[in-house]
Write a protein that holds these residues in place. Structure first.
Motif, PDB file in Angstrom:
ATOM      1  N   ASP A   1       0.747  -1.290   0.004  1.00 23.80           N
ATOM      2  CA  ASP A   1      -0.084   0.029  -0.006  1.00 23.80           C
ATOM      3  C   ASP A   1       0.873   1.169   0.114  1.00 23.80           C
ATOM      4  O   ASP A   1       1.855   1.211   0.787  1.00 23.80           O
ATOM      5  CB  ASP A   1      -0.684   0.180   1.315  1.00 23.80           C
ATOM      6  N   VAL A   2       0.546   2.288  -0.572  1.00 29.96           N
ATOM      7  CA  VAL A   2       1.213   3.789  -0.726  1.00 29.96           C
ATOM      8  C   VAL A   2      -0.055   4.501  -0.337  1.00 29.96           C
ATOM      9  O   VAL A   2      -0.953   4.825  -1.038  1.00 29.96           O
ATOM     10  CB  VAL A   2       1.788   3.971  -2.055  1.00 29.96           C
ATOM     11  N   THR A   3       0.225   5.296   0.783  1.00 24.11           N
ATOM     12  CA  THR A   3      -0.504   6.339   1.334  1.00 24.11           C
ATOM     13  C   THR A   3       0.136   7.724   0.795  1.00 24.11           C
ATOM     14  O   THR A   3       1.208   7.953   1.161  1.00 24.11           O
ATOM     15  CB  THR A   3      -0.738   6.485   2.694  1.00 24.11           C
ATOM     16  N   LEU A   4      -0.662   8.346   0.071  1.00 24.16           N
ATOM     17  CA  LEU A   4      -0.167   9.891  -0.338  1.00 24.16           C
ATOM     18  C   LEU A   4      -0.912  10.931   0.377  1.00 24.16           C
ATOM     19  O   LEU A   4      -2.042  10.803   0.543  1.00 24.16           O
ATOM     20  CB  LEU A   4      -0.552   9.816  -1.732  1.00 24.16           C
ATOM     21  N   ASP A   5      -0.176  11.887   0.556  1.00 23.66           N
ATOM     22  CA  ASP A   5      -0.618  13.012   1.353  1.00 23.66           C
ATOM     23  C   ASP A   5      -0.364  14.347   0.838  1.00 23.66           C
ATOM     24  O   ASP A   5       0.850  14.511   0.393  1.00 23.66           O
ATOM     25  CB  ASP A   5      -0.262  12.927   2.955  1.00 23.66           C
ATOM     26  N   ASP A   6      -1.246  15.123   0.299  1.00 19.36           N
ATOM     27  CA  ASP A   6      -0.825  16.388  -0.430  1.00 19.36           C
ATOM     28  C   ASP A   6      -0.831  17.550   0.573  1.00 19.36           C
ATOM     29  O   ASP A   6      -0.780  18.774   0.153  1.00 19.36           O
ATOM     30  CB  ASP A   6      -1.730  16.780  -1.743  1.00 19.36           C
ATOM     31  N   GLY A   7      -1.066  17.348   1.923  1.00 18.03           N
ATOM     32  CA  GLY A   7      -1.335  18.258   3.029  1.00 18.03           C
ATOM     33  C   GLY A   7      -2.579  18.699   3.253  1.00 18.03           C
ATOM     34  O   GLY A   7      -2.895  19.430   4.197  1.00 18.03           O
ATOM     35  N   LYS A   8      -3.588  18.197   2.354  1.00 18.03           N
ATOM     36  CA  LYS A   8      -5.084  18.351   2.722  1.00 18.03           C
ATOM     37  C   LYS A   8      -6.009  17.130   2.699  1.00 18.03           C
ATOM     38  O   LYS A   8      -6.689  17.201   3.571  1.00 18.03           O
ATOM     39  CB  LYS A   8      -5.493  19.209   1.384  1.00 18.03           C
TER      40      LYS A   8
ATOM     41  N   ASP B   1       6.056  18.121   9.822  1.00 18.59           N
ATOM     42  CA  ASP B   1       5.584  19.418  10.179  1.00 18.59           C
ATOM     43  C   ASP B   1       6.165  20.571   9.252  1.00 18.59           C
ATOM     44  O   ASP B   1       5.382  21.205   8.823  1.00 18.59           O
ATOM     45  CB  ASP B   1       5.437  19.751  11.490  1.00 18.59           C
ATOM     46  N   ALA B   2       7.361  20.244   8.904  1.00 21.46           N
ATOM     47  CA  ALA B   2       8.099  21.146   7.926  1.00 21.46           C
ATOM     48  C   ALA B   2       7.279  21.124   6.540  1.00 21.46           C
ATOM     49  O   ALA B   2       7.224  21.996   5.735  1.00 21.46           O
ATOM     50  CB  ALA B   2       9.578  20.795   8.041  1.00 21.46           C
ATOM     51  N   PHE B   3       7.069  19.991   6.153  1.00 20.45           N
ATOM     52  CA  PHE B   3       6.125  19.574   5.015  1.00 20.45           C
ATOM     53  C   PHE B   3       4.957  20.543   4.780  1.00 20.45           C
ATOM     54  O   PHE B   3       4.658  21.107   3.823  1.00 20.45           O
ATOM     55  CB  PHE B   3       6.066  18.093   4.646  1.00 20.45           C
ATOM     56  N   LEU B   4       4.146  20.305   5.991  1.00 28.35           N
ATOM     57  CA  LEU B   4       2.893  21.061   6.112  1.00 28.35           C
ATOM     58  C   LEU B   4       3.200  22.520   5.775  1.00 28.35           C
ATOM     59  O   LEU B   4       2.344  23.317   5.206  1.00 28.35           O
ATOM     60  CB  LEU B   4       2.068  20.880   7.340  1.00 28.35           C
ATOM     61  N   ALA B   5       4.344  23.006   6.469  1.00 30.72           N
ATOM     62  CA  ALA B   5       4.642  24.451   6.473  1.00 30.72           C
ATOM     63  C   ALA B   5       4.958  24.844   4.953  1.00 30.72           C
ATOM     64  O   ALA B   5       4.390  25.850   4.567  1.00 30.72           O
ATOM     65  CB  ALA B   5       5.713  24.814   7.336  1.00 30.72           C
ATOM     66  N   ALA B   6       5.688  24.098   4.387  1.00 28.79           N
ATOM     67  CA  ALA B   6       6.050  24.571   2.978  1.00 28.79           C
ATOM     68  C   ALA B   6       4.749  24.360   2.156  1.00 28.79           C
ATOM     69  O   ALA B   6       4.632  25.353   1.151  1.00 28.79           O
ATOM     70  CB  ALA B   6       7.039  23.300   2.471  1.00 28.79           C
ATOM     71  N   ILE B   7       4.055  23.513   2.372  1.00 27.73           N
ATOM     72  CA  ILE B   7       2.800  23.280   1.258  1.00 27.73           C
ATOM     73  C   ILE B   7       1.843  24.646   1.622  1.00 27.73           C
ATOM     74  O   ILE B   7       1.607  25.003   0.750  1.00 27.73           O
ATOM     75  CB  ILE B   7       2.045  22.122   1.663  1.00 27.73           C
TER      76      ILE B   7
ATOM     77  N   ASN C   1       0.711  27.732  -1.010  1.00 28.27           N
ATOM     78  CA  ASN C   1      -0.808  27.948  -1.321  1.00 28.27           C
ATOM     79  C   ASN C   1      -1.052  29.312  -0.984  1.00 28.27           C
ATOM     80  O   ASN C   1      -2.163  29.505  -1.191  1.00 28.27           O
ATOM     81  CB  ASN C   1      -1.565  26.840  -0.791  1.00 28.27           C
ATOM     82  N   SER C   2      -0.202  30.164  -0.398  1.00 30.81           N
ATOM     83  CA  SER C   2      -0.668  31.456   0.146  1.00 30.81           C
ATOM     84  C   SER C   2      -0.080  32.561  -0.852  1.00 30.81           C
ATOM     85  O   SER C   2       0.296  32.420  -1.667  1.00 30.81           O
ATOM     86  CB  SER C   2      -0.049  31.646   1.409  1.00 30.81           C
TER      87      SER C   2
END
Length: 141
Positions: free
Chosen positions: A72-79, A130-136, A140-141
């Motif tokens: 299985d591969v779980t992908l997360d785009d931050g949303k 957390d750094a990944f989410l901050a970069a996303i 997006n801003s």
């Protein structure tokens, strides 16, 4: 290159040549995948219950293929998160840049082949969620 846009999490059906002696699948960069293939690697002998991945890449694109067994591969785009089960050697999972990926549930004898758009570069990895989410959020801003 394929006229359709590719998106992270897309399953790409690869050419499959059927023959009574066995099947053959081939992959051409910039034809079956939206990038030039710069690196190929594979994961195997993953112990039961082990997980791989747990990171994103800033620029790297990949195609993941279960050439043997399944995982299985779980992908997360931050949303949102999506889990894809790979178990067909003639299908690949496209993973774009800035997509967090986690791999789990490797079957016994499974082999994950990965085609990558760049050579190995440790500075391309984002290993802190957390750094990944901050970069996303910044992009997006």
């Amino acid at each position: 290159m394929n006229a359709l846009p590719f998106h992270s999490g897309q399953i790409i059906d690869l050419p499959k040549v059927n023959d009574q002696r066995g099947n053959l699948t081939f992959i051409e960069g910039l034809s079956h995948v939206p990038f030039e293939i710069k690196r190929v690697y594979y994961l195997y002998d993953v112990p039961g219950g082990a997980e791989r991945g747990g990171h994103a890449h800033k620029d790297l694109q990949q195609l993941m293929i279960a050439v043997a067994g399944s995982f299985d591969v779980t992908l997360d785009d931050g949303k949102q998160k999506t889990t894809v089960h790979l178990n067909r050697p003639y299908q690949g999972l496209y993973v774009s840049d800035m997509t967090w990926r986690e791999m789990s549930n490797f079957s016994s004898g499974s082999v994950c082949l990965v085609l990558a758009s760049t050579e190995y570069d440790e500075s391309d990895y984002c290993r802190d969620y957390d750094a990944f989410l901050a970069a996303i959020a910044r992009t997006n801003s």
